[in-house]
Motif scaffolding. Sequence first.
Motif, PDB file in Angstrom:
ATOM      1  N   GLU A 253       0.908   7.027 -16.385  1.00  0.00           N
ATOM      2  CA  GLU A 253       0.178   7.733 -17.372  1.00  0.00           C
ATOM      3  C   GLU A 253      -0.676   6.017 -18.467  1.00  0.00           C
ATOM      4  OE1 GLU A 253       4.291  10.049 -19.158  1.00  0.00           O
ATOM      5  OE2 GLU A 253       3.534   8.961 -19.781  1.00  0.00           O
ATOM      6  N   HIS A 280       5.593  11.723 -16.139  1.00  0.00           N
ATOM      7  CA  HIS A 280       7.478  11.606 -17.283  1.00  0.00           C
ATOM      8  C   HIS A 280       6.905  12.651 -17.677  1.00  0.00           C
ATOM      9  CE1 HIS A 280       9.670   8.709 -15.309  1.00  0.00           C
ATOM     10  NE2 HIS A 280       8.578   7.927 -14.957  1.00  0.00           N
ATOM     11  N   SER A 281       4.945  13.185 -17.787  1.00  0.00           N
ATOM     12  CA  SER A 281       4.605  14.157 -18.750  1.00  0.00           C
ATOM     13  C   SER A 281       2.979  15.135 -18.016  1.00  0.00           C
ATOM     14  CB  SER A 281       3.910  13.257 -20.299  1.00  0.00           C
ATOM     15  OG  SER A 281       2.686  12.197 -19.634  1.00  0.00           O
ATOM     16  N   LYS A 284       0.177  12.795 -21.101  1.00  0.00           N
ATOM     17  CA  LYS A 284      -0.707  11.933 -21.244  1.00  0.00           C
ATOM     18  C   LYS A 284      -0.993  11.948 -19.786  1.00  0.00           C
ATOM     19  CE  LYS A 284       1.609   8.006 -22.783  1.00  0.00           C
ATOM     20  NZ  LYS A 284       2.775   7.263 -23.283  1.00  0.00           N
ATOM     21  N   TYR A 303       5.097  18.862 -13.413  1.00  0.00           N
ATOM     22  CA  TYR A 303       3.956  18.766 -14.615  1.00  0.00           C
ATOM     23  C   TYR A 303       2.887  19.310 -15.061  1.00  0.00           C
ATOM     24  CZ  TYR A 303       7.793  15.717 -16.120  1.00  0.00           C
ATOM     25  OH  TYR A 303       9.527  14.764 -16.926  1.00  0.00           O
TER      26      TYR A 303
END
Length: 749
Positions: A253, A280-281, A284, A303
């Motif tokens: 990220e 994790h996202s 982003k 994701y």
Amino acid sequence: MHKVKVALVAGTMLALAASSIGEAREKAPASRSNAARAKARAIVAKMTLDEKIGLVHGLFPPMAAGKSTSELIPSAGHIDGIPRLGVPLVRESDASLGVANQVEQRRGDVATALPSSLATAASFSPGIARAGGAMIGAEARAKRFNVLLAGGVNLTRDPWNGRNFEYLGEDPLLAGRLGGAHIAGVQSNNIVSTVKHFALNSQETGRTILDARIDEKSLRMSDLLAFELAIEDGRPGSVMCAYNKINGDWACENRFLMTDVLKRDWNYPGFVMSDWGAVHSTEKAALAGLDNESGQELDKAIYFAEPLKAAVEAGTVPMARLDDMVVRYLTGLIETGAWDHPVPAAAETPDYAAHAQVAQRAAEAGIVLLKNEGNLLPLAATAKNIVVIGGAADLGVLSGGGSSQVRSVGGAPIEIPLSTGGSASFARITYHASSPLKALQAALPGARVTFLDGRNLNATTEAAKAADMAIVFATQWTTEADDVHDLRLPNHQDALISAVAAVQPKTVAVLETGGPVTMPWLDKVPAVLEAWYPGQRGGEAIANILTGKVNPSGRLPITFPVAEAQAPRPFPVGLDTLTAEQRQAAADPGAASKAAAEGFPVDYVEGADVGYRWYEKKAQKPLFPFGHGLSYTSFQYRNPVVKGGAKLTVSFDVVNTGAVAGADVPQMYVARDGSGAPMRLAGFQRVELKPGESRRVTLTAEPRVVADYDTALPGWRVAAGRYKVALAHDATDRAVVLDATLRASTMKP
């Protein structure tokens, strides 16, 4: 079955091994990248939204049953193609040291196992690195893989990192040049190689939650420089972002790394893939520059599938960004040749016999003779009774653990499952079936060569005392996902070596380790050989070095400390302080927890002064310095001439003053006069010479090593003035120090 082989014959390999750094570079012209990108854009323009989304996330086959209509080969990754547009199916394999098959998920599938990357780095030969890459790339293609997760260039900042053996040492110039050559070798087979792990994946303890902290100038002059050089020389189709955070943002990220540095400053045209479980996202990560979510089943959520589609439809991730993600993915496939040269429809059989020679040559070039008091080695013809002790040398040689594990040709004579530790689910303590004992017996038919495992100390010392010579094999197993707790040889092997040396003055220690170890017995042992993890022909390589059939020529790519306290951090950060919650978060990359979000800091106080530079800065004398390595012959450097001006060069004669042929590695270290900064490796070349032969060599300093990075410029700045140039045998050698004056200059970031 059809045979495939690396397009290298013995003569070509030797020529490559002797090639200069400049000759090893193979930069694709800008026009090639531009043409690939234009083709990719035209293809993406014909895609539907769902087709685009389908290319930016990939399956983890062991956990993806029923998710593809194509065959799922048990391996690291899988991305379906788009037949109507000619987009190929992508199959990815772990591949640092060969086509991996860690816990034999592909039953019966073997591959050629290279020695550890530290061994390749110890060759100081881009030719050796390229030959190894070409070999594993050929085997990957034969096994129907077209993306290899190879190209590890993370610098060794801590000597106990469990993955040090997968990387190329502590110096950015050495790691970058050899990493680039290895990548170019892989991609010569018209498949994609990555470069990884971007960036600062420098320890395994808490690797998925730690926050690596360093200032931009230091990062640019160390780890990022290694990546920059590897990308320039190797032109990898993909860059893999790391698990950890860097200065507060996850690597996958991290806009500064992926967009500002990689894509803007370096104009990188390919795609950024995540490490497995490192996303994790959605928004982003996509907006920061991540182009592909790899091994999606290992993330907390997928994701880059439906969530990314929804973000694009809502406008929070622009369609132009999604198009760029897919264009970069296709550019990587097109530019490397993976698009125009599909892998075979059915698996083919590699020429394993020829490939074994590539592995053996790499091992022989990388084994380092650390000590040879009284010229104990090579083994004297008068030694008729030799006892070999320990290290399972009767059965094989040790390999490192984790995602790089190769199921080597010949099988695994020892394989020990793990019940604890971060690597227990995907690693086993594994040996390759290349017995040093049997190789020595074959090489010394007139001698009696026997073996003891060393467990019975009385019997061992009695046999050692009665023999003409004792050779003790000592091992240190290291693995991905776990750091070693200290640098001692485990399982009381230091005591074993000391006991043998106490009764046998002619004792040789052969080390099979993942990196540096301490040697409390060193003063008592006249000869020490660092064999690293020597690969599937390691036994033969070790025997050839010990007997003198091959002259040792390896040089340390990593400093060996006297004690752990000499390193910037005296133990792995977090090893004994992580909470239970943090350990759980670290073990499960997809875990959603406060511990995973907060992580813990690792401050790289050494900055750009990694490895040997730290030792010079702190005036510490190591056990063995970076660049050190002995030979059975001797070399001198004569008639040096240094020149400055726009660039810094040193020319000199390398002379083999001994009685046997051998290879030397002249090294050029540079520092600006009066700066107080440690000297930096700015050039090197491996030179093979016959007895009495002389060769004129010119080393040209890499300008970014001579320069400092200026964040205000921004870019590289060479200050005008006088520079000290050491023509050296290792990082501490200052016998020949010359001066030259450089003009001021700047370079883009």
